[in-house]
Design a protein around this motif. Structure first.
Motif, PDB file in Angstrom:
ATOM      1  N   GLY A  76       0.826  -1.193   0.000  1.00 37.47           N
ATOM      2  CA  GLY A  76       0.000   0.000   0.000  1.00 37.47           C
ATOM      3  C   GLY A  76       0.866   1.250   0.000  1.00 37.47           C
ATOM      4  N   ARG A  77       1.860   1.272   0.875  1.00 29.69           N
ATOM      5  CA  ARG A  77       2.827   2.373   0.933  1.00 29.69           C
ATOM      6  C   ARG A  77       4.155   1.826   1.430  1.00 29.69           C
ATOM      7  NH1 ARG A  77       4.914   6.620   4.367  1.00 29.69           N
ATOM      8  NH2 ARG A  77       4.896   8.652   3.301  1.00 29.69           N
ATOM      9  N   ILE A  78       5.244   2.248   0.810  1.00 33.67           N
ATOM     10  CA  ILE A  78       6.577   1.884   1.275  1.00 33.67           C
ATOM     11  C   ILE A  78       6.996   2.922   2.314  1.00 33.67           C
ATOM     12  CG2 ILE A  78       8.998   1.544   0.644  1.00 33.67           C
ATOM     13  CD1 ILE A  78       8.003   0.822  -2.201  1.00 33.67           C
ATOM     14  N   ASP A  79       7.031   2.529   3.569  1.00 31.33           N
ATOM     15  CA  ASP A  79       7.416   3.445   4.639  1.00 31.33           C
ATOM     16  C   ASP A  79       8.919   3.425   4.895  1.00 31.33           C
ATOM     17  OD1 ASP A  79       4.686   4.308   5.648  1.00 31.33           O
ATOM     18  OD2 ASP A  79       4.507   2.131   5.787  1.00 31.33           O
ATOM     19  N   ALA A 114      16.582   4.637  -6.399  1.00 35.23           N
ATOM     20  CA  ALA A 114      15.513   4.308  -5.446  1.00 35.23           C
ATOM     21  C   ALA A 114      14.927   5.581  -4.835  1.00 35.23           C
ATOM     22  CB  ALA A 114      16.048   3.395  -4.353  1.00 35.23           C
ATOM     23  N   ALA A 115      15.794   6.510  -4.438  1.00 36.52           N
ATOM     24  CA  ALA A 115      15.303   7.764  -3.856  1.00 36.52           C
ATOM     25  C   ALA A 115      14.488   8.548  -4.879  1.00 36.52           C
ATOM     26  CB  ALA A 115      16.475   8.601  -3.351  1.00 36.52           C
ATOM     27  N   ARG A 116      14.937   8.541  -6.118  1.00 39.26           N
ATOM     28  CA  ARG A 116      14.214   9.241  -7.184  1.00 39.26           C
ATOM     29  C   ARG A 116      12.807   8.660  -7.354  1.00 39.26           C
ATOM     30  NH1 ARG A 116      17.391   8.235 -12.196  1.00 39.26           N
ATOM     31  NH2 ARG A 116      18.854   9.778 -11.399  1.00 39.26           N
ATOM     32  N   GLY A 121       6.834  10.587  -4.033  1.00 34.43           N
ATOM     33  CA  GLY A 121       5.599  10.049  -3.462  1.00 34.43           C
ATOM     34  C   GLY A 121       5.485  10.332  -1.979  1.00 34.43           C
ATOM     35  N   TRP A 122       6.585  10.223  -1.259  1.00 36.83           N
ATOM     36  CA  TRP A 122       6.565  10.536   0.171  1.00 36.83           C
ATOM     37  C   TRP A 122       6.176  11.997   0.391  1.00 36.83           C
ATOM     38  CZ3 TRP A 122      11.863   7.836   1.490  1.00 36.83           C
ATOM     39  CH2 TRP A 122      11.645   6.460   1.619  1.00 36.83           C
ATOM     40  N   LEU A 123       6.742  12.883  -0.428  1.00 34.89           N
ATOM     41  CA  LEU A 123       6.424  14.311  -0.281  1.00 34.89           C
ATOM     42  C   LEU A 123       4.972  14.588  -0.637  1.00 34.89           C
ATOM     43  CD1 LEU A 123       9.645  15.896  -1.820  1.00 34.89           C
ATOM     44  CD2 LEU A 123       9.157  15.415   0.587  1.00 34.89           C
ATOM     45  N   ALA A 124       4.473  13.918  -1.668  1.00 38.25           N
ATOM     46  CA  ALA A 124       3.080  14.109  -2.078  1.00 38.25           C
ATOM     47  C   ALA A 124       2.108  13.632  -1.011  1.00 38.25           C
ATOM     48  CB  ALA A 124       2.821  13.374  -3.393  1.00 38.25           C
TER      49      ALA A 124
END
Length: 261
Positions: A76-79, A114-116, A121-124
């Motif tokens: 669902g989300r990569i934390d 990976a960071a790219r 998505g994390w910021l969004a």
């Protein structure tokens, strides 16, 4: 740790440090995606911890896109993303261009790609996300006998520093894991350097994984399973010439192969 993220990806997790971290996170209740080029090994670890195996190349742009897509569908989300896969060749000036390209891809560009793929998505989502780079003590000091490993691990630390300096105010936690000797398959390939690592205290992968988990509690940037690395790092910064002379002395004392003998 009630604030621990729920979904994690660990690369290079079919064995060694990666497998130990995957097991530790799963034991704490995180749902874990296991990635490795060793498909059978990844499947075995995933089956053991009740996670999902996504075998494949975590260094290429296409491989990262596939891994992130599959992990996001499952979690669902990569934390948490633990960029653990790494490689060394134990060559100096004789390292070929092909070897340099491979080591740069795996030890450095895998983190960048990976960071790219993850940070936007994390910021969004309003921030958050934990990005852990397995960089090695070689990324703070050096690795006698292996030019490309030393350079790329320094690069991995530098990229992690930049990422943290740029996005920590947006809730992105970046951590650089920098162990010395760890009892993994890789340590069998370091040749003449092995006695040095043994003298500094070779750890089991599970010990490293425990230090990583504890570091999730305070979000420290440098994660040092060998605490003495902090002292070495300070000595290097305080007197670079003395430090380099000492490293050169170790090179000679250990008889690490180099061009010209």
């Amino acid at each position: 740790m009630s604030s621990a993220p729920l979904g994690a990806v660990v690369t290079g997790a079919a064995g060694g440090i990666g497998r130990a971290i995957a097991r530790r996170l799963a034991a704490e209740g995180l749902r874990v995606v296991v990635n490795d080029l060793d498909a059978a090994g990844a499947e075995a670890v995933a089956a053991e911890i009740g996670g999902l195996a996504v075998p494949g190349d975590c260094a290429s742009e296409g491989g990262i896109a596939h891994l992130v897509a599959e992990a996001t569908t499952y979690l669902g989300r990569i934390d948490v993303y633990v960029a653990n896969a790494g490689v060394g060749v134990m060559h100096g000036l004789e390292t070929t261009d092909a070897e340099w390209a491979r080591v740069i891809d795996i030890n450095l560009m895998a983190h960048v790609r990976a960071a790219r793929a993850l940070v936007p998505g994390w910021l969004a989502d309003g921030g958050g996300g934990r990005f852990v780079v397995t960089a090695s003590a070689a990324g703070l000091l050096t690795m006698v006998g292996d030019a490309s490993y030393s350079v790329t691990k320094h690069g991995a630390v530098a990229f992690a520093e930049w990422l943290s300096a740029t996005y920590r105010d947006r809730g992105v936690v970046v951590q650089a894991l920098c162990p010395q000797g760890v009892r993994t398959a890789m340590i069998a390939d370091v040749g003449a350097v092995a006695p040095l690592l043994d003298n500094e205290g070779t750890l089991e992968p599970e010990q490293v994984a425990e230090v990583v988990w504890q570091a999730f509690g305070d979000d420290r940037f440098l994660v040092l399973p060998h605490p003495e690395v902090a002292q070495f790092y300070a000595a290097r910064a305080g007197d670079p010439d003395r430090w380099l002379a000492q490293m050169n002395g170790l090179q000679v004392k250990l008889g690490v192969p180099r061009l010209g003998g």
